[in-house]
Structure formats: C-alpha cells, structure tokens
Design a protein around this motif. Structure first.
Motif, PDB file in Angstrom:
ATOM      1  N   GLU A  78       0.811  -1.218   0.000  1.00 16.88           N
ATOM      2  CA  GLU A  78       0.000   0.000   0.000  1.00 16.88           C
ATOM      3  C   GLU A  78       0.842   1.265   0.000  1.00 16.88           C
ATOM      4  O   GLU A  78       0.338   2.359  -0.202  1.00 16.88           O
ATOM      5  N   HIS A  79       2.160   1.135   0.248  1.00 23.56           N
ATOM      6  CA  HIS A  79       3.035   2.297   0.302  1.00 23.56           C
ATOM      7  C   HIS A  79       4.087   2.296  -0.798  1.00 23.56           C
ATOM      8  O   HIS A  79       5.047   3.056  -0.735  1.00 23.56           O
ATOM      9  N   SER A  80       3.923   1.459  -1.808  1.00 21.58           N
ATOM     10  CA  SER A  80       4.947   1.346  -2.841  1.00 21.58           C
ATOM     11  C   SER A  80       4.511   2.053  -4.119  1.00 21.58           C
ATOM     12  O   SER A  80       3.326   2.186  -4.415  1.00 21.58           O
ATOM     13  N   TYR A  81       5.514   2.527  -4.865  1.00 20.42           N
ATOM     14  CA  TYR A  81       5.256   3.217  -6.125  1.00 20.42           C
ATOM     15  C   TYR A  81       6.109   2.541  -7.196  1.00 20.42           C
ATOM     16  O   TYR A  81       7.332   2.458  -7.064  1.00 20.42           O
ATOM     17  N   PRO A  82       5.507   2.039  -8.267  1.00 15.99           N
ATOM     18  CA  PRO A  82       6.280   1.306  -9.280  1.00 15.99           C
ATOM     19  C   PRO A  82       7.186   2.238 -10.090  1.00 15.99           C
ATOM     20  O   PRO A  82       6.787   3.336 -10.482  1.00 15.99           O
ATOM     21  N   ILE A  83       8.404   1.790 -10.335  1.00 18.36           N
ATOM     22  CA  ILE A  83       9.367   2.558 -11.106  1.00 18.36           C
ATOM     23  C   ILE A  83       9.625   1.902 -12.460  1.00 18.36           C
ATOM     24  O   ILE A  83       9.418   2.505 -13.508  1.00 18.36           O
ATOM     25  N   VAL A  84      10.087   0.658 -12.429  1.00 21.67           N
ATOM     26  CA  VAL A  84      10.352  -0.103 -13.657  1.00 21.67           C
ATOM     27  C   VAL A  84       9.770  -1.497 -13.477  1.00 21.67           C
ATOM     28  O   VAL A  84      10.047  -2.160 -12.474  1.00 21.67           O
ATOM     29  N   ASP A  85       8.992  -1.949 -14.430  1.00 23.41           N
ATOM     30  CA  ASP A  85       8.422  -3.296 -14.366  1.00 23.41           C
ATOM     31  C   ASP A  85       8.598  -3.950 -15.733  1.00 23.41           C
ATOM     32  O   ASP A  85       7.661  -4.067 -16.521  1.00 23.41           O
ATOM     33  N   ARG A  86       9.840  -4.363 -16.005  1.00 22.10           N
ATOM     34  CA  ARG A  86      10.175  -4.960 -17.295  1.00 22.10           C
ATOM     35  C   ARG A  86      10.919  -6.270 -17.095  1.00 22.10           C
ATOM     36  O   ARG A  86      11.953  -6.537 -17.680  1.00 22.10           O
ATOM     37  N   GLY A  87      10.393  -7.070 -16.168  1.00 24.39           N
ATOM     38  CA  GLY A  87      10.959  -8.385 -15.938  1.00 24.39           C
ATOM     39  C   GLY A  87      12.181  -8.351 -15.042  1.00 24.39           C
ATOM     40  O   GLY A  87      12.436  -7.376 -14.333  1.00 24.39           O
ATOM     41  N   LEU A  88      12.959  -9.414 -15.104  1.00 27.54           N
ATOM     42  CA  LEU A  88      14.088  -9.572 -14.192  1.00 27.54           C
ATOM     43  C   LEU A  88      15.229  -8.602 -14.476  1.00 27.54           C
ATOM     44  O   LEU A  88      16.152  -8.477 -13.675  1.00 27.54           O
ATOM     45  N   ASP A  89      15.191  -7.917 -15.615  1.00 32.66           N
ATOM     46  CA  ASP A  89      16.231  -6.940 -15.939  1.00 32.66           C
ATOM     47  C   ASP A  89      15.896  -5.536 -15.434  1.00 32.66           C
ATOM     48  O   ASP A  89      16.633  -4.587 -15.714  1.00 32.66           O
ATOM     49  N   SER A  90      14.795  -5.386 -14.714  1.00 35.19           N
ATOM     50  CA  SER A  90      14.326  -4.053 -14.329  1.00 35.19           C
ATOM     51  C   SER A  90      15.370  -3.275 -13.539  1.00 35.19           C
ATOM     52  O   SER A  90      15.605  -2.078 -13.788  1.00 35.19           O
ATOM     53  N   ALA A  91      16.010  -3.911 -12.558  1.00 37.94           N
ATOM     54  CA  ALA A  91      17.000  -3.211 -11.748  1.00 37.94           C
ATOM     55  C   ALA A  91      18.179  -2.752 -12.586  1.00 37.94           C
ATOM     56  O   ALA A  91      18.684  -1.630 -12.431  1.00 37.94           O
ATOM     57  N   LEU A  92      18.628  -3.600 -13.500  1.00 36.94           N
ATOM     58  CA  LEU A  92      19.735  -3.235 -14.382  1.00 36.94           C
ATOM     59  C   LEU A  92      19.349  -2.067 -15.278  1.00 36.94           C
ATOM     60  O   LEU A  92      20.130  -1.123 -15.476  1.00 36.94           O
ATOM     61  N   LEU A  93      18.143  -2.104 -15.832  1.00 38.42           N
ATOM     62  CA  LEU A  93      17.675  -1.010 -16.681  1.00 38.42           C
ATOM     63  C   LEU A  93      17.598   0.296 -15.905  1.00 38.42           C
ATOM     64  O   LEU A  93      17.917   1.368 -16.433  1.00 38.42           O
TER      65      LEU A  93
END
Length: 312
Positions: free
Chosen positions: A53-68
């Motif tokens: 309830e307190h999170s805001y999505p930044i990148v949601d492109r699979g397992l590479d999201s953090a790298l992107l």
C-alpha cells in the motif's frame, strides 16, 4: 543491498537516501527490487520496509528491471540531465578562495537539450532557464512519491540563481545591465494544476527567509560570502500534472569595496543585510538599496509531473 521479507515475498533494497538530516524524523527514499517479478519500486512508507500500500512502481520490465534502472540513471548522469554540485554552499576563506567540501549527485534536472527532450510534455520542459539583465535562473522539480502519503508534498523544486560571467550567453556588463550587484527581495510564483485548472499564487519576501546579494562569481547571504550559484529548495502540493513559473524581484545595491572583495573587517563587513528588515531604514549604511530601479527576473515554466518517465 539489504534483504527484507515482506508478505512472504523477498525484496532487496538496492538504493537508499535521506532528505533531511533530522535525527528525530528523517525522510527516507528507498528503492527495492522484487526478487520474483524483478520490478523496481520506491518505498513511500514510514518504515524501511516496502509494503504494497506504500509502494510506487518505477520499472516493471521483468528480471532486468534493476539493471535497466541503473543504466538509465548512469546515462542521465553522463549526459548531464542530472549533475554534481557541492553538498553545501561554498563559503569563502580569508584568502579569497572557496573552502574545499565534498560534492554529491544532484537529482534536480539540469537545463540541457537532453533534459528537455526527456522530460517535456507539450511545451513545458523538465528544466527551464531564463536570463534577465544578466541574471540567470535555472529551475526544475523532482516528484517525491515517498512524501505524498506522509504530508501531501508532491514535488520538491530547486531554483538556481547567479550573475553570468563574460564568456556566457546572455551576459551583460555592469554598464549594460545598470548595476554591479543586486539583491533578491521578493518571489512571485504561479503553480498550475492542469487537472483542475486551478492556479496557486505565492507572493512573499525573499525565498525561505533568505535575501541573497548577487556579485560576480558568487553571492552574499546571512553575512557570508559564497562562491558559485545561489540555490534554494522548497516544495509544492501533490498533483497529477502541472507547471511552475513566476518571477523574482531584485533591486540594485551598492556595497563597500571591502565586502565585494571579501575583506577581513568581519565586525563591520559581517553585518551585510540579507534577511528581511523591519523597515528600509534598518538596512545598514554598508548596503544601499536602489528601490526606484527594482526589476523582475523571469522564472520560466517547468513541468510538475507525477508520472515521470524515470524516477531517481
């Protein structure tokens, strides 16, 4: 990185920073990656754990999201969309040189072709620049989802003000602009909410209690001489999409030569008035304001976007 287990789903905190150095109630921004989906979120909650309830999505492109996310951050830093600056104002030493202090990455967008290309919506850029009588104002804001739920603050904006040097576009000599030095005396903001069409008007003396005096290569504030650009930050309410613009009023001032050069007569020169006076007559003779020659300095529009293409 630190491993947090929330709602039977592993999350790894990949980045964290604080906004205020308050030991009582600091404001944190924490970036997490969901180890199952790979999505990156920013935590908007009061604790150092990510809750749905307190999170805001930044990148949601699979397992590479953090790298992107890291790649985009590095690209923007390399391109100059964001930059580096002193962690606090550069005060001057008695020898006339600025004190050595650490530098840090500043997340407020800089005024570059890349920042405008990346952040513009319609005709409103991510960062704006305006020059009036040789006074440059660069302005931009960052969306703060971590502060929306706690106090309704949607954006933190930065205003950077300085006198241009002779090699820069927009420079005017003291003769051309009509003054050697000038003091900021008031601010006038127009903050538009594009969803409702409402315009919030803010008019007041100085900026957050400061009345800096711009001089070549720096400024005076609160009795101290500083090197470089005068910068201040403040905040505005949350909205989906909007814009910020306005103007600052300046007056030419006359300073003593010892103050201009950073002289050592601290008992006398340290009384430069850069805070709001009780009356005009309370300004020390050391600083003479020429109120009849007051002029407005434009702060060009920049965007307030709660759905940016990238969040630092």
């Amino acid at each position: 990185a630190e491993l947090d287990v929330v709602e039977e789903c592993e999350k790894i905190r990949i980045a964290s920073c604080s906004h205020h150095q308050s030991p009582v109630q600091p404001d944190y921004k924490n970036f997490f990656v969901d180890c199952i989906s790979g999505a990156v979120f920013v935590d908007c909650g009061p604790q150092l754990r990510m809750h749905t309830e307190h999170s805001y999505p930044i990148v949601d492109r699979g397992l590479d999201s953090a790298l992107l996310w890291f790649e985009e951050y590095a690209t923007r830093l390399q391109e100059g969309t964001i930059g580096v600056a002193p962690i606090r104002p550069l005060s001057m030493q008695s020898n006339g040189r600025p004190r050595a202090i650490p530098y840090t990455i500043v997340l407020y967008p800089q005024f570059t072709a890349q920042s405008n290309r990346r952040g513009s919506t319609g005709m409103i850029p991510m960062a704006s620049r305006a020059v009036t009588k040789g006074v440059e104002v660069v302005a931009s804001a960052v969306f703060t989802p971590n502060l929306v739920l706690t106090n309704g603050i949607g954006f933190v904006y930065s205003i950077r003000i300085r006198l241009l040097s002779c090699t820069e576009e927009g420079y005017m000599s003291p003769t051309e602009r009509g003054f050697d030095h000038c003091q900021l005396v008031s601010r006038h903001w127009r903050i538009r909410n594009d969803t409702t069409g409402e315009v919030d008007r803010v008019d007041g003396g100085g900026v957050i209690g400061m009345y800096p005096i711009l001089v070549d290569g720096g400024y005076w504030e609160d009795g101290q001489r500083f090197h470089g650009t005068f910068m201040y930050q403040s905040c505005s309410n949350s909205m989906k999409l909007g814009s910020f613009q306005g103007h600052l009023m300046f007056v030419p001032v006359t300073l003593s030569s010892s103050n201009i050069n950073g002289g050592s007569e601290s008992a006398r020169d340290g009384t430069l008035f850069t805070r709001q006076p009780q009356s005009i007559s309370s300004i020390p003779p050391l600083v003479e304001q020429h109120q009849d020659r007051a002029f407005d300095v434009e702060v060009a529009p920049f965007i307030l976007d709660s759905e940016p293409k990238f969040l630092y």
